[in-house]
Design a protein around this motif. Structure first.
Motif, mmCIF file in Angstrom:
data_model
loop_
_atom_site.group_PDB
_atom_site.id
_atom_site.type_symbol
_atom_site.label_atom_id
_atom_site.label_comp_id
_atom_site.label_asym_id
_atom_site.label_seq_id
_atom_site.Cartn_x
_atom_site.Cartn_y
_atom_site.Cartn_z
ATOM 1 N N LEU A 226 1.088 5.962 -3.261
ATOM 2 C CA LEU A 226 1.359 6.438 -2.033
ATOM 3 C C LEU A 226 2.397 5.586 -1.214
ATOM 4 N N PRO A 227 3.248 6.356 -0.435
ATOM 5 C CA PRO A 227 4.293 5.569 0.375
ATOM 6 C C PRO A 227 3.964 4.768 1.287
ATOM 7 N N VAL A 228 4.244 3.540 1.749
ATOM 8 C CA VAL A 228 3.911 2.818 2.846
ATOM 9 C C VAL A 228 5.403 2.731 3.688
ATOM 10 N N SER A 229 5.363 3.157 5.018
ATOM 11 C CA SER A 229 6.358 3.037 5.719
ATOM 12 C C SER A 229 6.702 1.587 6.059
ATOM 13 N N ARG A 230 8.055 1.140 6.069
ATOM 14 C CA ARG A 230 8.355 -0.331 6.084
ATOM 15 C C ARG A 230 7.826 -0.675 7.661
ATOM 16 N N ASN A 231 7.741 0.281 8.303
ATOM 17 C CA ASN A 231 7.147 -0.262 9.923
ATOM 18 C C ASN A 231 5.657 -0.591 9.800
ATOM 19 N N TYR A 232 4.974 -0.199 8.849
ATOM 20 C CA TYR A 232 3.476 -0.423 8.580
ATOM 21 C C TYR A 232 3.182 -1.592 7.742
ATOM 22 N N VAL A 233 4.197 -2.032 6.968
ATOM 23 C CA VAL A 233 4.028 -3.066 5.840
ATOM 24 C C VAL A 233 3.294 -4.306 6.512
ATOM 25 N N LYS A 234 3.999 -5.223 7.315
ATOM 26 C CA LYS A 234 3.762 -6.320 7.939
ATOM 27 C C LYS A 234 2.047 -6.157 8.258
ATOM 28 N N ASP A 235 1.793 -5.273 9.095
ATOM 29 C CA ASP A 235 0.419 -5.099 9.667
ATOM 30 C C ASP A 235 -0.583 -4.833 8.311
ATOM 31 N N LEU A 236 -0.058 -4.120 7.615
ATOM 32 C CA LEU A 236 -1.061 -3.572 6.424
ATOM 33 C C LEU A 236 -0.992 -4.904 5.374
ATOM 34 N N ARG A 237 -0.210 -5.808 5.440
ATOM 35 C CA ARG A 237 -0.501 -7.026 4.430
ATOM 36 C C ARG A 237 -1.475 -7.724 5.020
ATOM 37 N N GLU A 238 -1.290 -8.028 6.431
ATOM 38 C CA GLU A 238 -2.321 -8.936 7.290
ATOM 39 C C GLU A 238 -3.757 -8.377 7.165
ATOM 40 N N ARG A 239 -3.717 -7.024 7.255
ATOM 41 C CA ARG A 239 -5.195 -6.559 6.959
ATOM 42 C C ARG A 239 -5.755 -6.789 5.861
ATOM 43 N N LEU A 240 -4.943 -6.616 4.803
ATOM 44 C CA LEU A 240 -5.581 -6.927 3.376
ATOM 45 C C LEU A 240 -5.666 -8.394 3.104
ATOM 46 N N GLU A 241 -5.109 -9.164 3.875
ATOM 47 C CA GLU A 241 -5.093 -10.596 3.492
ATOM 48 C C GLU A 241 -6.218 -11.243 4.070
ATOM 49 N N LEU A 242 -6.854 -10.617 5.145
ATOM 50 C CA LEU A 242 -8.122 -11.052 5.922
ATOM 51 C C LEU A 242 -9.239 -11.656 5.164
#
Length: 242
Positions: A226-242
């Protein structure tokens, strides 16, 4: 949902006009004024008391960082969203608690994400007393109603005027919009990775670079990436690393 007052500050007229035009896509935002200098922005903020200020950083005499620090000292300080063509200011911007940091030229996905953050701050969702999410979603299939465990959902994606729900075993199509379903799934571990995909973070197994700052995401039990828009990458990585 209510509305919030917006002040747009940028020394470039065309940049102000572009942002004001894009904000028309969000009926909850009401642009009440604009300013081309930092000093004027502070005066208008004192007079009009905007809820949100979209603030350019690179401006003559008084830059956006200085303006933001002054605005945050006001008795009724507004939310700050920085807008600039220069990504190197991001760290300093977030040190003064900016809601978001938009890069020019403006991207509608990035602006949508910023508006979602503003809405969550301005209009927090209040749970009904003694209510607990049941963990099931009602979906209609062949004239019958199935109750799908939310924990079994891999992702959701819009399909015309409907939304496709992909679970570990089945696919369902519901008449609700993706945005409506996203709001209903707030208590659970779902995250918008693209304007067309809402995923269950529980099943994320891999995130790989794609192109132009975008990524691709892999889910457990799902063959497609699935594609991840560049605008969501930073927040996504932060959520996944909690």
């Amino acid at each position: 949902m209510g509305t919030f007052k917006v002040l747009v500050v940028d020394d470039e007229r065309f940049a102000r006009e572009e942002l004001i035009f894009l904000l028309e896509n969000f009926p909850e935002s009401k642009v009440i004024a604009e300013a081309e200098r930092g000093e004027a922005a502070i005066l208008k903020a004192i007079q009009l008391q905007p809820d949100v200020v979209f603030l350019d950083i690179e401006m003559p005499k008084m830059d956006g960082i200085e303006v933001a620090k002054s605005l945050l000292e006001l008795k009724k300080s507004p939310l700050i969203v920085f807008a600039t063509a220069y990504p190197q200011f991001a760290a300093e911007a977030f040190r003064i608690n900016a809601v978001d940091y938009l890069l020019k030229p403006y991207d509608i996905d990035q602006l949508t994400q910023a508006m979602e953050r503003i809405r969550n701050i301005m209009f927090p969702v209040k749970s009904a007393p003694n209510s607990t999410p049941l963990g099931k979603l009602a979906v209609e299939k062949d004239g019958e109603i199935d109750y799908v465990f939310i924990s079994d959902i891999l992702y959701l994606s819009p399909d015309g005027k409907t939304t496709m729900i992909k679970t570990r075993k089945n696919e369902y199509v519901v008449k609700s919009s993706l945005k409506e379903l996203e709001n209903r799934l707030i208590p659970f571990s779902f995250f918008r990775i693209h304007r067309s995909f809402l995923v269950n973070l529980t099943y994320v197994t891999r995130l790989t670079p794609w192109f132009n700052g975008a990524y691709q995401l892999e889910l457990e039990g799902e063959g497609d990436k699935l594609p991840v828009s560049r605008n969501y990458v930073k927040d996504l990585r932060e959520r996944l690393e909690l």
